[in-house]
Design an enzyme around this catalytic site. Structure first.
Site, PDB file in Angstrom:
ATOM      1  N   ARG A 275     -41.394  57.411  54.701  1.00 46.86           N
ATOM      2  CA  ARG A 275     -40.931  58.766  54.412  1.00 46.86           C
ATOM      3  C   ARG A 275     -42.093  59.761  54.476  1.00 46.86           C
ATOM      4  O   ARG A 275     -43.180  59.498  53.945  1.00 46.86           O
ATOM      5  CB  ARG A 275     -40.296  58.809  53.027  1.00 46.86           C
ATOM      6  CG  ARG A 275     -39.448  60.068  52.795  1.00 46.86           C
ATOM      7  CD  ARG A 275     -39.080  60.242  51.348  1.00 46.86           C
ATOM      8  NE  ARG A 275     -38.429  59.078  50.771  1.00 46.86           N
ATOM      9  CZ  ARG A 275     -38.062  59.017  49.499  1.00 46.86           C
ATOM     10  NH1 ARG A 275     -38.332  60.038  48.684  1.00 46.86           N
ATOM     11  NH2 ARG A 275     -37.472  57.927  49.029  1.00 46.86           N
TER      12      ARG A 275
ATOM     13  N   ARG B 226     -39.790  55.880  45.958  1.00 44.45           N
ATOM     14  CA  ARG B 226     -41.134  56.439  46.131  1.00 44.45           C
ATOM     15  C   ARG B 226     -42.188  55.501  45.550  1.00 44.45           C
ATOM     16  O   ARG B 226     -41.915  54.720  44.644  1.00 44.45           O
ATOM     17  CB  ARG B 226     -41.240  57.794  45.444  1.00 44.45           C
ATOM     18  CG  ARG B 226     -40.439  58.896  46.092  1.00 44.45           C
ATOM     19  CD  ARG B 226     -40.821  60.269  45.545  1.00 44.45           C
ATOM     20  NE  ARG B 226     -40.741  60.343  44.094  1.00 44.45           N
ATOM     21  CZ  ARG B 226     -41.792  60.485  43.299  1.00 44.45           C
ATOM     22  NH1 ARG B 226     -43.015  60.530  43.800  1.00 44.45           N
ATOM     23  NH2 ARG B 226     -41.639  60.569  41.991  1.00 44.45           N
TER      24      ARG B 226
ATOM     25  N   ASN C 202     -40.913  50.686  40.786  1.00 47.22           N
ATOM     26  CA  ASN C 202     -39.904  50.214  41.733  1.00 47.22           C
ATOM     27  C   ASN C 202     -40.104  48.781  42.201  1.00 47.22           C
ATOM     28  O   ASN C 202     -39.152  48.137  42.662  1.00 47.22           O
ATOM     29  CB  ASN C 202     -39.837  51.152  42.946  1.00 47.22           C
ATOM     30  CG  ASN C 202     -39.180  52.469  42.597  1.00 47.22           C
ATOM     31  OD1 ASN C 202     -38.274  52.531  41.776  1.00 47.22           O
ATOM     32  ND2 ASN C 202     -39.641  53.549  43.222  1.00 47.22           N
TER      33      ASN C 202
ATOM     34  N   ARG D 221     -12.387  67.708  13.371  1.00 48.97           N
ATOM     35  CA  ARG D 221     -12.992  66.543  14.006  1.00 48.97           C
ATOM     36  C   ARG D 221     -11.930  65.511  14.388  1.00 48.97           C
ATOM     37  O   ARG D 221     -11.214  64.989  13.527  1.00 48.97           O
ATOM     38  CB  ARG D 221     -14.003  65.900  13.077  1.00 48.97           C
ATOM     39  CG  ARG D 221     -14.738  64.694  13.674  1.00 48.97           C
ATOM     40  CD  ARG D 221     -15.676  64.086  12.649  1.00 48.97           C
ATOM     41  NE  ARG D 221     -16.730  65.018  12.299  1.00 48.97           N
ATOM     42  CZ  ARG D 221     -17.893  65.101  12.944  1.00 48.97           C
ATOM     43  NH1 ARG D 221     -18.141  64.296  13.965  1.00 48.97           N
ATOM     44  NH2 ARG D 221     -18.805  65.960  12.578  1.00 48.97           N
TER      45      ARG D 221
ATOM     46  N   GLN E 210     -29.429  53.746  43.407  1.00 53.25           N
ATOM     47  CA  GLN E 210     -30.615  54.082  42.640  1.00 53.25           C
ATOM     48  C   GLN E 210     -31.286  52.817  42.096  1.00 53.25           C
ATOM     49  O   GLN E 210     -30.663  52.024  41.383  1.00 53.25           O
ATOM     50  CB  GLN E 210     -30.242  55.004  41.469  1.00 53.25           C
ATOM     51  CG  GLN E 210     -29.575  56.316  41.919  1.00 53.25           C
ATOM     52  CD  GLN E 210     -30.569  57.351  42.408  1.00 53.25           C
ATOM     53  OE1 GLN E 210     -31.506  57.030  43.142  1.00 53.25           O
ATOM     54  NE2 GLN E 210     -30.374  58.592  42.004  1.00 53.25           N
TER      55      GLN E 210
END
Length: 229
Positions: free
Chosen positions: A70, A10, A20, A158, A106
């Protein structure tokens, strides 16, 4: 088995304006993902889905295809990645383009080894999966709910990290990439569906850029070729 790499990007970014396409280690951030997908022997096409003319221009200049801008209704802050993925699947059907799998890449995870996508696609195929996510093992102990703390492990006993059984080691979803059969994606409207598999990547590939601190950290790693060979 034909695979298309799908890179959503975007134009708007609140945390880091123009993230981006912001220059990182000598090239726009998105180019790191485009180049990895382009160099994959098992990726048949690389697509960028964006609402930005500027991002589209840079994507095309670096070898990706941008068949459309888009639509605004799936480009806002509340739009899901799945909405962009499904929009592209509809576009494929309308244009009679046939692919078996969609590799979601991504942009905000630029650190990946050279053969990462090919290795993942082979794993996807060999294990007859419907969907796949990239993960990395974590040896950290997690808690949740500040008001009513709950541990993800038995804190009264633990465990030593080196004593954890393989089945007890938690894996973190890195967000770097996913693979989904397009038929299953369209049916379930989710990138993870059907028979899901985890593809393990090293820790250095788990870093995502969400802030300027992340940006500087990843830039240092990319500049020094850490995790990219």
């Amino acid at each position: 088995m034909r695979t298309v790499a799908f890179i959503p990007a975007r134009g708007g970014s609140k945390g880091i304006p123009g993230k981006n396409i912001k220059d990182i280690a000598g090239k726009p951030l998105i180019v790191w993902s485009i180049e990895r997908a382009k160099n994959s022997k098992l990726v048949d096409k690389v697509i960028v889905s964006t609402d930005s003319e500027e991002i589209a221009k840079i994507a095309k200049e670096n070898g990706a295809e941008v068949p459309f801008l888009r639509p605004e209704d799936i480009s806002g802050d509340t739009a899901t990645t799945e909405s962009a993925m499904l929009h592209y699947c509809d576009w494929l059907e309308k244009n009679n383009e046939l692919y078996d799998n969609l590799l979601l890449v991504q942009v905000t995870s630029p650190i990946r080894a050279e053969t990462r996508f090919d290795d993942a696609i082979n794993y996807f195929k060999n294990n007859q999966l419907d969907s796949l996510l990239s993960v990395c093992p974590s040896h950290r102990f997690f808690w949740r709910d500040l008001e009513n703390p709950v541990a993800s492990y038995d804190f009264k006993n633990r465990p030593r990290r080196q004593d954890l059984k393989q089945s007890e080691i938690p894996y973190m979803e890195t967000g770097s990439f996913y693979i989904t059969k397009i038929e299953k994606l369209r049916k379930h409207k989710n990138r993870l569906c059907g028979k899901v598999g985890m593809f393990v990547t090293p820790e250095e590939e788990s870093y995502e850029i969400d802030s300027l601190v992340d940006f500087k950290f990843c830039e240092s790693m990319l500049t020094n070729s850490i995790g990219t060979k």
